[in-house]
Design an enzyme around this catalytic site. Structure first.
Site, PDB file in Angstrom:
ATOM      1  N   ASP A  79      47.083 -36.774  -6.315  1.00  0.00           N
ATOM      2  CA  ASP A  79      47.685 -35.968  -5.246  1.00  0.00           C
ATOM      3  C   ASP A  79      46.638 -35.591  -4.194  1.00  0.00           C
ATOM      4  OD1 ASP A  79      49.352 -34.374  -3.750  1.00  0.00           O
ATOM      5  OD2 ASP A  79      49.322 -32.682  -5.152  1.00  0.00           O
ATOM      6  N   THR A  87      -5.280   0.465   1.720  1.00  0.00           N
ATOM      7  CA  THR A  87      -4.758  -0.637   2.537  1.00  0.00           C
ATOM      8  C   THR A  87      -5.909  -1.499   3.026  1.00  0.00           C
ATOM      9  OG1 THR A  87      -3.056   0.897   3.308  1.00  0.00           O
ATOM     10  CG2 THR A  87      -3.190  -1.223   4.408  1.00  0.00           C
ATOM     11  N   SER A 133      48.259 -24.887  -1.529  1.00  0.00           N
ATOM     12  CA  SER A 133      48.184 -26.304  -1.879  1.00  0.00           C
ATOM     13  C   SER A 133      47.350 -27.089  -0.881  1.00  0.00           C
ATOM     14  CB  SER A 133      49.583 -26.912  -1.928  1.00  0.00           C
ATOM     15  OG  SER A 133      50.195 -26.658  -3.156  1.00  0.00           O
ATOM     16  N   SER A 181       1.081   3.611   2.142  1.00  0.00           N
ATOM     17  CA  SER A 181       1.722   3.976   3.408  1.00  0.00           C
ATOM     18  C   SER A 181       3.034   3.233   3.631  1.00  0.00           C
ATOM     19  CB  SER A 181       0.771   3.695   4.585  1.00  0.00           C
ATOM     20  OG  SER A 181       0.457   2.318   4.656  1.00  0.00           O
ATOM     21  N   SER A 207       0.825  -1.209   0.000  1.00  0.00           N
ATOM     22  CA  SER A 207       0.000   0.000   0.000  1.00  0.00           C
ATOM     23  C   SER A 207       0.857   1.256   0.000  1.00  0.00           C
ATOM     24  CB  SER A 207      -0.926   0.002   1.216  1.00  0.00           C
ATOM     25  OG  SER A 207      -0.175   0.024   2.411  1.00  0.00           O
ATOM     26  N   HIS A 250      51.075 -34.272  -1.537  1.00  0.00           N
ATOM     27  CA  HIS A 250      52.451 -33.760  -1.592  1.00  0.00           C
ATOM     28  C   HIS A 250      52.789 -32.839  -0.420  1.00  0.00           C
ATOM     29  CE1 HIS A 250      50.861 -30.004  -3.639  1.00  0.00           C
ATOM     30  NE2 HIS A 250      51.765 -29.492  -2.830  1.00  0.00           N
TER      31      HIS A 250
END
Length: 761
Positions: free
Chosen positions: A576, A353, A699, A280, A278, A526
């Site tokens: 790895d 509203t 890594s 408002s 609304s 590793h």
């Protein structure tokens, strides 16, 4: 020692993710300098003012710790004058001023005493309570006056335990009439003139020794709920509703089930979103509330919860965007799409509203469900979330529809089975125009729960949903983060682990890793040598000073760094990957959480894929044959930073892999497949964008795909062509990074993590 800059053994984480993006700070759009009413004499002593709604509304602003007296809002009348300055008890005031915020004093305290006694209490003042002999104190013995004009803690009550219902207490600032607490006895609460009562004015002693309704409080116009208060209250109440649904299926709502709630897809919970559009409310608040609801839906879905949604916006007339009977009403993506399509301008021509008409649409949806599912309707729980300023100027009193909804759902009609758990109505009031009495009338009132909230602005609503949907009950879910503006780097990357290895001849060397379960961290093989002693390896998590000890390192059996030395290849990084098993079981918290692994129940749920999804289908979802947005986490100056990259998995894949031959030590390699096997994913380069590259200490860290507000690890950082971090200003276009593809090592992961309750497919 390594290829490029490897091995990298140096130092390198109803009802919402980052919510309400784009919501600004101003409650309503600011108007231009012109107003139909004169601004002469409207100043406020000690503060300032601004014009809202095209100059029709004037809002007073005060410094922190002060509030506008006698009112925060004045409206421009048709006569060309501003509304009168008067208090809530209609006392006329000549000039507005900023007054210091104070907390209400006790109107009465039964069966005990409090100190200090004062006419008023300033911010940070403390008050203490003590009971007379024979009485026991419940609630908070000491309370502090907070910045929003409320006391922290809980109502102090002195009770002897001799009555059917416990003494309900007298919340600070209220007055209570009634001192008998037998079955069906009633107590009534009042506020002083000028204050608004929130909660239940009257409470009744019920069978079982509990009180009807919810604890009342007396609110001044300047009082707001803090985001933390709202989040805690709303989450607690909503969680009870959801857990109740879980219990209907015969499951005990244990801690693990609280974290992994899956609702009955036939619709054991319906959530109705009602949004005031609304005049408002204003465009700014409407858009902000819409954004919050959107992200609320997204976040709820990320937890695996699948309620059915209804969506109604309204002004003079309601617009039903989604009905709970729609086939896709439980699909979060579709619901979000529908929500995104609504605009404040949809109600521009009829901007009154009519809250009652909007709630009638909710009633109609419920009524259809009751008629359609006659066997099961009484097991469906209903949640209504209303975002409004509480003002209504047409259609009649919306509270009458609330009464009709309660009657329809058979709530409160049978004293022995009131079914109050089957309906929760939450009302969020935002901004300076909120009518506290009206929003209180709409909301549910339940013992030890709060359903009505008033927030100061849209940025506060953002905080509510961030805090509300990321609490301890979800800590076990993989790939979850706390993206709030106040979160630390480890709140935002809670899976990130730092692994330190001490070697007598080389000092400390470090890698990264990712928490994948309560005992295991996934990293690169590793990062370790066969000579490393377990006691020389430590793991740091969550940004804490504590270091976790290691029980064992599990290498992939096919990993062999020296496998191709005879072919002139000094280091070979195929397979790895390694798992670090911790001696001590992790206790998940907001800065220590697992990341999602591929082909697990957790990642299927995170992506919202059907339970029947295969591992191959999930891989096609995450790693399609194209450039794929991904990220890794790097440490710089002792802080963690996300770096966005593209996995080259389409037409750029071959050229990305060919650049591997430019790494030091690979100059004589003729066939790239000798060093880049099908186990690798490739990032880096300048096409389609210039990707950042990993550094030495990165890594072992995760290569991550961020999708649907969750984080899934698809790779482990292994090696790179160039150590770009030595010369960050001179990064060549052939700088590439290679990561072990987790989909290619799943049999090993499944074997080693089989007892970790990850649910591998």
């Amino acid at each position: 020692m390594g290829i490029g800059h490897n091995p990298r053994l140096c130092l390198v984480p109803l009802i919402l993710g980052l919510l309400c993006g784009g919501v600004g700070m101003t409650p309503l759009p600011e108007a231009g300098p012109q107003s139909p009413c004169s601004l002469e004499g409207v100043e406020i002593k000690g503060g300032s003012f601004r014009l809202l709604k095209a100059g029709q509304v004037l809002e007073y602003l005060c410094p922190s710790g002060f509030y506008p007296y006698p009112t925060q809002i004045r409206t421009c009348r048709s006569t060309g004058s501003w509304s009168t300055l008067q208090t809530q008890d209609r006392k006329i005031v000549k000039r507005a001023e900023c007054k210091a915020i104070r907390c209400p004093r006790p109107q009465d305290f039964e069966n005990g005493e409090y100190w200090p006694r004062a006419a008023y209490y300033n911010l940070s003042d403390e008050i203490s309570f003590r009971c007379y002999d024979g009485y026991t104190l419940r609630g908070s013995a000491n309370r502090t006056c907070q910045g929003n004009g409320r006391w922290d803690g809980e109502t102090a009550i002195c009770d002897d335990g001799a009555t059917y219902c416990p003494n309900p207490g007298i919340p600070l600032g209220t007055r209570k009439v009634g001192s008998q607490y037998r079955l069906e006895d009633r107590v009534t609460y009042y506020c002083n003139r000028g204050l608004t009562l929130r909660g239940s004015e009257q409470r009744t002693c019920l069978e079982g020794g509990s009180w009807s309704g919810t604890e009342p409080s007396c609110q001044d116009s300047f009082m707001y709920d803090t985001p933390a208060e709202v989040a805690e209250a709303f989450l607690s109440s909503l969680t009870e509703t959801i857990e109740g649904v879980d219990a209907e299926d015969g499951h005990s709502p244990g801690e693990q089930q609280k974290r992994k709630i899956v609702l009955d897809p036939s619709g054991s919970m319906n959530i109705y979103l009602v949004l005031d559009g609304s005049d408002s409310v204003g465009a700014h608040n409407f858009t902000g509330a819409k954004n919050c609801l959107r992200d609320f839906i997204e976040k709820v879905a990320s937890y695996g919860v699948k309620p059915k949604y209804g969506l109604v916006t309204y002004a003079t007339e309601p617009k039903v965007l989604i009905r709970v009977s729609d086939p896709k009403s439980s699909e979060a993506d579709w619901v979000t799409d529908q929500l995104n399509q609504i605009n404040y301008a949809d109600h521009k021509l009829k901007a009154g509203t009519n809250t009652k008409r909007a709630l009638l649409e909710v009633y109609n949806m419920m009524s259809r469900e009751v008629n359609q599912f006659k066997e099961t309707w009484n097991r469906t729980r209903h949640v209504i979330i209303i975002m409004t300023d509480g003002l209504h100027n047409m259609g009649g009193d919306p509270v009458t529809v609330i009464h009709d909804i309660r009657y329809l759902l058979d709530i409160g009609r049978n004293r022995k089975n009131p079914r109050e758990d089957y309906l929760d109505i939450y009302v969020f009031g935002v901004g300076p125009l909120v009518n506290q009495e009206n929003i209180n009338a709409l909301a549910s009132k339940k013992d030890k729960e709060k359903h009505v909230f008033k927030l100061q602005g849209m940025e506060n609503l953002e905080d509510v949903f961030v805090q509300m949907l990321d609490e301890s009950r979800t800590l076990g879910l993989c790939g979850m983060v706390w993206e709030h503006k106040d979160g630390t780097a480890y709140h935002k990357q809670p899976w990130q682990a730092k692994i330190s290895v001490t070697r007598p001849s080389k000092g400390h060397e470090s890698c990264m890793g990712a928490i994948v379960s309560e005992y295991f961290v996934l990293t690169a093989a590793h990062c370790f040598t066969v000579d490393d002693e377990k006691h020389s390896i430590k793991v740091s998590l969550g940004g804490q000073r504590k270091e976790w000890e290691v029980k064992e390192i599990l290498f992939h059996p096919k990993y062999d760094l020296n496998a191709k030395k005879a072919k002139g290849i000094p280091e070979f990084y195929d397979y790895d990957v390694a798992l670090v098993r911790l001696k001590e079981k992790l206790k998940y918290e907001t800065t220590i959480r697992p990341i999602c692994l591929p082909c697990t129940e957790g990642s299927i749920q995170a992506l919202r894929l059907p339970r029947s999804t295969t591992c191959q289908q999930q891989m096609q979802e995450l790693l399609p044959a194209k450039d794929i947005e991904a990220l890794f986490v790097s440490e710089s100056k002792k802080t963690l930073t996300r770096k966005a990259v593209y996995i080259k998995n389409g037409d750029k894949k071959a050229s990305c892999e060919r650049d591997a031959l430019r790494a030091p030590g690979y100059e004589k390699v003729k066939d790239v497949s000798e060093v880049v096997t099908p186990r690798f994913l490739c990032t880096g380069g300048v096409d389609p964008y210039a990707d950042p590259n990993t550094c030495k200490g990165d890594s072992g860290g995760p290569l991550i795909i961020h999708k649907r507000s969750r984080f899934i690890q698809v790779g482990v950082i292994s090696w790179g062509v160039v150590d770009v971090c030595k010369r960050p200003q001179q990064v060549p276009g052939y700088a590439r990074d290679f990561h072990i593809n987790l989909y290619q090592v799943l049999p090993w992961l499944k074997e080693k993590l089989q007892n970790e309750d990850l649910g591998f497919l």
